[in-house]
Design a protein around this motif. Sequence first.
Motif, mmCIF file in Angstrom:
data_model
loop_
_atom_site.group_PDB
_atom_site.id
_atom_site.type_symbol
_atom_site.label_atom_id
_atom_site.label_comp_id
_atom_site.label_asym_id
_atom_site.label_seq_id
_atom_site.Cartn_x
_atom_site.Cartn_y
_atom_site.Cartn_z
ATOM 1 N N ALA A 1 -4.294 2.695 -0.760
ATOM 2 C CA ALA A 1 -4.134 3.919 0.025
ATOM 3 C C ALA A 1 -4.762 5.064 -0.771
ATOM 4 N N HIS A 2 -4.148 6.232 -0.747
ATOM 5 C CA HIS A 2 -4.725 7.404 -1.394
ATOM 6 C C HIS A 2 -4.021 7.712 -2.713
ATOM 7 N N ALA A 3 -4.793 8.161 -3.685
ATOM 8 C CA ALA A 3 -4.174 8.682 -4.895
ATOM 9 C C ALA A 3 -3.393 9.946 -4.530
ATOM 10 N N MET A 4 -4.014 10.812 -3.711
ATOM 11 C CA MET A 4 -3.335 12.012 -3.218
ATOM 12 C C MET A 4 -3.603 12.154 -1.733
ATOM 13 N N ASP A 5 -2.563 12.311 -0.958
ATOM 14 C CA ASP A 5 -2.671 12.596 0.467
ATOM 15 C C ASP A 5 -2.016 13.953 0.686
ATOM 16 N N VAL B 1 -3.857 2.666 -8.111
ATOM 17 C CA VAL B 1 -3.189 2.862 -6.818
ATOM 18 C C VAL B 1 -3.668 1.768 -5.879
ATOM 19 N N ASN C 1 -1.837 17.149 3.175
ATOM 20 C CA ASN C 1 -2.120 17.417 4.584
ATOM 21 C C ASN C 1 -1.480 18.734 5.013
ATOM 22 N N HIS D 1 0.848 -1.196 0.000
ATOM 23 C CA HIS D 1 0.000 0.000 0.000
ATOM 24 C C HIS D 1 0.885 1.249 0.000
ATOM 25 N N TYR D 2 0.457 2.268 -0.709
ATOM 26 C CA TYR D 2 1.211 3.518 -0.778
ATOM 27 C C TYR D 2 0.270 4.642 -1.199
ATOM 28 N N ASN D 3 0.668 5.876 -0.939
ATOM 29 C CA ASN D 3 -0.004 7.054 -1.477
ATOM 30 C C ASN D 3 0.730 7.445 -2.752
ATOM 31 N N GLY E 1 2.142 12.318 -1.919
ATOM 32 C CA GLY E 1 2.048 12.673 -0.506
ATOM 33 C C GLY E 1 2.696 14.027 -0.265
#
Length: 115
Positions: free
Chosen positions: A104-108, A101, A110, A79-81, A84
């Motif tokens: 996890a997230h396509a885009m994280d 993907v 924050n 799993h990976y973003n 990030g």
Amino acid sequence: MKPGRYIIPKGTYRLTDKLYLTKNTKIIMDKGARLLLDHNAGFFINGRTGDSFTGYDGNGNITIEGGTLDGNLTARYKHYNAIGLARGQNIVIRDVEIIDVRGAHAMDINGCKDD
């Protein structure tokens, strides 16, 4: 990556490690440019392990534009973003296709802001 403007022409490029974006970096991918993930982490991140940013003083003034980020789902199992980004400002992501993907997230993104 050092600050600057990077143009990725049409074609498929294997990415064997994530790209660390520093401030004042612009990545422009031509139509038909494809980054194919060939490792077990994401494509882009705006800091390295151990970097400490507060407020919005992280690496900013970053643009990622165009192209396809292909997570290579059939070959990658962790799993990976895909992207990030944290604690930066003036970040633009435009006309980017993110596919396959894993978990996890396509885009994280924050704690970022746009002036």
